[in-house]
Motif scaffolding. Structure first.
Motif, PDB file in Angstrom:
ATOM      1  N   PRO A 151       0.792  -1.235   0.000  1.00 10.11           N
ATOM      2  CA  PRO A 151       0.000   0.000   0.000  1.00 10.11           C
ATOM      3  C   PRO A 151       0.821   1.280   0.000  1.00 10.11           C
ATOM      4  O   PRO A 151       0.529   2.217  -0.748  1.00 10.11           O
ATOM      5  CB  PRO A 151      -0.849  -0.132   1.265  1.00 10.11           C
ATOM      6  N   VAL A 152       1.862   1.355   0.828  1.00  5.21           N
ATOM      7  CA  VAL A 152       2.636   2.590   0.886  1.00  5.21           C
ATOM      8  C   VAL A 152       3.372   2.841  -0.425  1.00  5.21           C
ATOM      9  O   VAL A 152       3.587   4.000  -0.820  1.00  5.21           O
ATOM     10  CB  VAL A 152       3.628   2.565   2.075  1.00  5.21           C
ATOM     11  N   THR A 153       3.726   1.785  -1.136  1.00  2.00           N
ATOM     12  CA  THR A 153       4.366   1.953  -2.438  1.00  2.00           C
ATOM     13  C   THR A 153       3.393   2.559  -3.438  1.00  2.00           C
ATOM     14  O   THR A 153       3.760   3.442  -4.222  1.00  2.00           O
ATOM     15  CB  THR A 153       4.874   0.594  -2.950  1.00  2.00           C
ATOM     16  N   VAL A 154       2.160   2.110  -3.414  1.00  2.00           N
ATOM     17  CA  VAL A 154       1.163   2.617  -4.351  1.00  2.00           C
ATOM     18  C   VAL A 154       0.899   4.098  -4.108  1.00  2.00           C
ATOM     19  O   VAL A 154       0.929   4.913  -5.038  1.00  2.00           O
ATOM     20  CB  VAL A 154      -0.146   1.808  -4.242  1.00  2.00           C
ATOM     21  N   VAL A 155       0.647   4.487  -2.856  1.00  2.00           N
ATOM     22  CA  VAL A 155       0.349   5.897  -2.598  1.00  2.00           C
ATOM     23  C   VAL A 155       1.562   6.783  -2.858  1.00  2.00           C
ATOM     24  O   VAL A 155       1.426   7.927  -3.315  1.00  2.00           O
ATOM     25  CB  VAL A 155      -0.167   6.114  -1.154  1.00  2.00           C
ATOM     26  N   LEU A 156       2.751   6.277  -2.583  1.00  2.00           N
ATOM     27  CA  LEU A 156       3.952   7.085  -2.806  1.00  2.00           C
ATOM     28  C   LEU A 156       4.209   7.297  -4.291  1.00  2.00           C
ATOM     29  O   LEU A 156       4.576   8.399  -4.724  1.00  2.00           O
ATOM     30  CB  LEU A 156       5.165   6.417  -2.155  1.00  2.00           C
ATOM     31  N   ASN A 157       4.007   6.271  -5.091  1.00  2.00           N
ATOM     32  CA  ASN A 157       4.225   6.401  -6.529  1.00  2.00           C
ATOM     33  C   ASN A 157       3.149   7.237  -7.209  1.00  2.00           C
ATOM     34  O   ASN A 157       3.286   7.577  -8.386  1.00  2.00           O
ATOM     35  CB  ASN A 157       4.288   5.017  -7.178  1.00  2.00           C
ATOM     36  N   ARG A 158       2.104   7.574  -6.479  1.00  2.00           N
ATOM     37  CA  ARG A 158       1.061   8.457  -6.997  1.00  2.00           C
ATOM     38  C   ARG A 158       1.240   9.881  -6.467  1.00  2.00           C
ATOM     39  O   ARG A 158       0.355  10.713  -6.609  1.00  2.00           O
ATOM     40  CB  ARG A 158      -0.319   7.923  -6.597  1.00  2.00           C
ATOM     41  N   ALA A 159       2.381  10.138  -5.829  1.00  2.00           N
ATOM     42  CA  ALA A 159       2.680  11.457  -5.280  1.00  2.00           C
ATOM     43  C   ALA A 159       3.976  11.968  -5.913  1.00  2.00           C
ATOM     44  O   ALA A 159       4.530  11.352  -6.826  1.00  2.00           O
ATOM     45  CB  ALA A 159       2.796  11.373  -3.758  1.00  2.00           C
ATOM     46  N   THR A 160       4.459  13.111  -5.438  1.00  2.00           N
ATOM     47  CA  THR A 160       5.712  13.672  -5.963  1.00  2.00           C
ATOM     48  C   THR A 160       6.661  13.917  -4.797  1.00  2.00           C
ATOM     49  O   THR A 160       6.937  15.055  -4.421  1.00  2.00           O
ATOM     50  CB  THR A 160       5.457  14.984  -6.724  1.00  2.00           C
ATOM     51  N   ILE A 161       7.152  12.826  -4.243  1.00  2.00           N
ATOM     52  CA  ILE A 161       8.022  12.853  -3.070  1.00  2.00           C
ATOM     53  C   ILE A 161       9.304  12.097  -3.417  1.00  2.00           C
ATOM     54  O   ILE A 161       9.266  11.098  -4.152  1.00  2.00           O
ATOM     55  CB  ILE A 161       7.288  12.243  -1.860  1.00  2.00           C
ATOM     56  N   PRO A 162      10.474  12.529  -2.919  1.00  2.92           N
ATOM     57  CA  PRO A 162      11.756  11.961  -3.355  1.00  2.92           C
ATOM     58  C   PRO A 162      11.934  10.472  -3.121  1.00  2.92           C
ATOM     59  O   PRO A 162      12.797   9.847  -3.752  1.00  2.92           O
ATOM     60  CB  PRO A 162      12.783  12.766  -2.529  1.00  2.92           C
ATOM     61  N   ASP A 163      11.144   9.856  -2.233  1.00  2.00           N
ATOM     62  CA  ASP A 163      11.394   8.462  -1.873  1.00  2.00           C
ATOM     63  C   ASP A 163      11.196   7.484  -3.027  1.00  2.00           C
ATOM     64  O   ASP A 163      11.711   6.365  -2.981  1.00  2.00           O
ATOM     65  CB  ASP A 163      10.507   8.077  -0.692  1.00  2.00           C
ATOM     66  N   THR A 164      10.438   7.847  -4.055  1.00  2.00           N
ATOM     67  CA  THR A 164      10.309   6.948  -5.205  1.00  2.00           C
ATOM     68  C   THR A 164      11.652   6.787  -5.906  1.00  2.00           C
ATOM     69  O   THR A 164      12.067   5.678  -6.224  1.00  2.00           O
ATOM     70  CB  THR A 164       9.271   7.492  -6.192  1.00  2.00           C
ATOM     71  N   ALA A 165      12.335   7.900  -6.153  1.00  2.00           N
ATOM     72  CA  ALA A 165      13.648   7.836  -6.802  1.00  2.00           C
ATOM     73  C   ALA A 165      14.662   7.174  -5.889  1.00  2.00           C
ATOM     74  O   ALA A 165      15.512   6.380  -6.345  1.00  2.00           O
ATOM     75  CB  ALA A 165      14.113   9.240  -7.183  1.00  2.00           C
TER      76      ALA A 165
END
Length: 638
Positions: A151-165
């Motif tokens: 779940p946290v991966t899905v919401v993060l990848n739908r946002a613009t926060i540095p943790d995806t990169a």
């Protein structure tokens, strides 16, 4: 060609019998692998990109992204406005792809979010590739599915926060290290250092958390002599340090007059930003260290810390669905493989991902508070361990004997844990019913199937068991497609947990999200007034901290003087500097707010400038803001 005699042959069943395998030649994929991977990546892309036109872009970061897309100075240094008067309170690396996307496609919300969708899908693909080389195709598919539905991966990848990169680059680094261990070559180890250094450019010191784990795994499991391994590690470490500190070093060597002021610092030093504000201050009581300014309460959350933080009511449903399975897999693998040679690749993989999980869990537990989305960096490790663990238990099941019970037991454990995590909300109660049914069918089939059971029965039972483990976390993940269950854009969370969810239940306006190039009528009125009365000044407006500037910067890429930076506490500009800008007609209007701390500069504005009636610029009420005209000293207005 050198061979590693302790590697595993991974055929279509995942982990199998002991056999030599060439270290530099991957096994040909089975017929089902590519369609299965394509399906997983398709699901991931759909989950991460759904409704991208109204993505949860971060109001602060996205305002800088628009500015960075229109100015090279702002782009390189991470300037908050087009003039680059002050930087973000982060290093800019994570936002460079966003700025490039906005530069190519225009100032659209979906353009700012697109790089994060791509980064998320790439992480799933890369983890599949890495786990396949380590533990086989079955483990790789489970790992990819687990990561996709975290779940946290899905919401993060739908946002613009540095943790995806950050997550993508660290997974790439883990793959390079695995290749260095497997092949014995130096280049993959150097590549690992480069990836970690680039990850540092996205989230700074957090990227270095994996370095002790990487060093131990390489020193313990790689080929060659101890001295040669140590020298190679030192060389790779030097590369990591050079790449990590490259931006800060360039910014430090650039004269202060030729670059923006470094936000969140009291000394305009980029190393204070990196190692102080975003480093040591995370563990200090007053939030200051090494030249850092005090942080805001919002950026130093008081909860989500302590040794139980990964399984608490809010964080647990985001990341911990497969945590017991991951821990069980590490412990079991280390025990079962204890007598294998030092270079055993299977054990090395469990050490790598288990160490990744452990060191992050410890650091998060002892820090002074964490946003929920910080835990997304744990998702690849948990996913890899879940895949590797189920593959290990499947291999034991096929070998027969007492160990065959570990596979159905692991499935039961995971589904039972889902019941524990979901119980405080009963959010996925219907899915839990199906999960229990699937788990019963799967475990009954596996327990009752002897060595002579049909292959189809075993595979069907295993598929039912795996589906049972994925149903509930997938339900939480899919829920985030609705804004009510996606958390705030500044701190995304999935499902009915967190302060944002409870606030949204009673205040539907909380669901409104920041967007690029879509200003409100209130913002448009203020911008129109400022532009109409601009007489050649360098800055359209000065604001007290970033909070009043964010909405205007998302609406138009304009030069604005953001006094005090993100927190409002950075000593820039000083009162004399502000007075000089006004005296030389580089600045006329200043927007102040009582929601940010008073500084010498804001005190100077109140004593030297005239407050404008809100009706003059089209506002019916002043709200929390006050616009001041500093065209002439206050004592000359009569």
């Amino acid at each position: 060609m050198a061979t590693i005699p302790t590697a595993r042959t991974t055929g279509s069943h995942g982990l199998g019998r002991e056999a030599p395998r060439r270290a530099d030649r991957p096994e040909a994929p089975a017929r089902w692998e590519r369609p299965a991977l394509a399906a997983v990546l398709g699901v991931a892309a759909l989950l991460y990109s759904w409704g991208m036109g109204h993505a949860a872009i971060h109001p602060y970061y996205s305002s800088a992204v628009r500015s960075m897309a229109t100015s090279w100075r702002a782009f390189f240094f991470g300037g908050l406005d087009t003039s680059g008067s002050i930087t973000l309170d982060k290093v800019p690396g994570a936002f460079w792809p966003d700025a490039v996307s906005v530069w190519i496609f225009g100032p659209h919300t979906w353009a700012a979010a697109l790089p994060h969708v791509i980064e998320g899908v790439l992480t799933v693909w890369l983890l599949h590739r890495i786990v396949r080389a380590w533990a086989g195709p079955f483990a790789a598919l489970i790992a990819a599915l687990t990561l996709t539905f975290t779940p946290v991966t899905v919401v993060l990848n739908r946002a613009t926060i540095p943790d995806t990169a950050l997550t993508l680059l660290l997974v790439a680094a883990a793959g390079a290290l695995q290749k260095a261990v497997r092949t014995g070559r130096l280049l993959p180890l150097i590549t690992c250092g480069v990836w970690v250094g680039l990850a540092f450019q996205t989230k700074m010191l957090q990227a270095w958390l994996v370095l002790p784990v990487f060093a131990v795994v390489y020193q313990l499991t790689a080929v060659d002599s101890p001295l040669r391994r140590a020298l190679r590690l030192l060389l790779s470490g030097a590369v990591t340090l050079a790449v990590s500190c490259s931006w800060a070093l360039i910014a430090w060597m650039t004269p202060a007059d030729n670059r923006p002021y470094v936000d969140a610092t009291s000394n305009n030093n980029p190393f204070s930003l990196v190692f102080g504000y975003n480093g040591l201050s995370r563990f200090s009581d007053d939030g200051t260290a090494f030249g850092a300014v005090p942080a805001t309460a919002a950026s130093r959350v008081s909860g989500n810390t302590g040794w139980g933080m990964l399984v608490n009511h809010t964080v647990g449903p985001q990341i911990a669905w497969f945590l017991p399975l991951a821990v069980l897999a590490v412990v079991t693998a280390l025990v079962w493989r204890a007598r294998e040679p030092r270079t055993d690749l299977l054990r090395a993989g469990f050490l790598l991902w288990g160490g990744w999980l452990a060191i992050h869990a410890v650091v998060f537990s002892v820090s002074n508070g964490n946003h929920v989305y910080y835990t997304a960096v744990l998702a690849p490790a948990i996913a890899a361990l879940a895949g590797g663990g189920l593959a290990l238990f499947r291999s034991a099941y096929e070998a027969g004997g007492r160990r065959r019970l570990w596979l159905p037991s692991a499935i039961v454990l995971t589904v039972a844990w889902a019941l524990v995590l979901d119980r405080p909300t009963w959010f996925a109660s219907r899915l839990l019913v199906f999960a229990v049914i699937f788990a019963v069918c799967g475990t009954f089939g596996l327990w009752s199937s002897g060595s002579r059971a049909s292959r189809g029965l075993v595979q069907g039972s295993l598929a039912a068991g795996i589906a049972a483990t994925l149903l509930v976390p997938a339900g939480w993940a899919v829920s985030s497609l609705h804004p009510r269950y996606a958390g705030a854009s500044t701190s995304p969370t999935a499902g009915p947990v967190g302060e944002f969810y409870h606030r949204a239940l009673h205040d539907p306006s909380a669901l409104r999200r920041a967007e690029l190039d879509r200003p409100s009528a209130r913002d448009t009125a203020l911008l129109d007034y400022l532009i109409a009365h601009r007489k050649g000044e360098k800055y359209l407006l000065a604001t007290q901290a970033a909070y009043p500037a964010e909405r205007l910067l998302r609406a138009q890429a304009q030069p604005m003087l953001v006094m005090g930076g993100f927190t409002g506490k950075a000593p820039f500009p000083s009162a004399p500097q502000l007075g000089n800008l006004i005296a030389t007609h580089q600045l006329r209007y200043v927007l102040l707010t009582h929601l940010r701390p008073t500084t010498p500069a804001t005190t100077w504005v109140k004593s030297h400038c005239k407050r404008i009636r809100s009706g003059a610029y089209g506002w019916r009420t002043r709200g929390n803001f006050g616009l001041y005209d500093c065209f002439t000293p206050a004592d000359r207005r009569g």
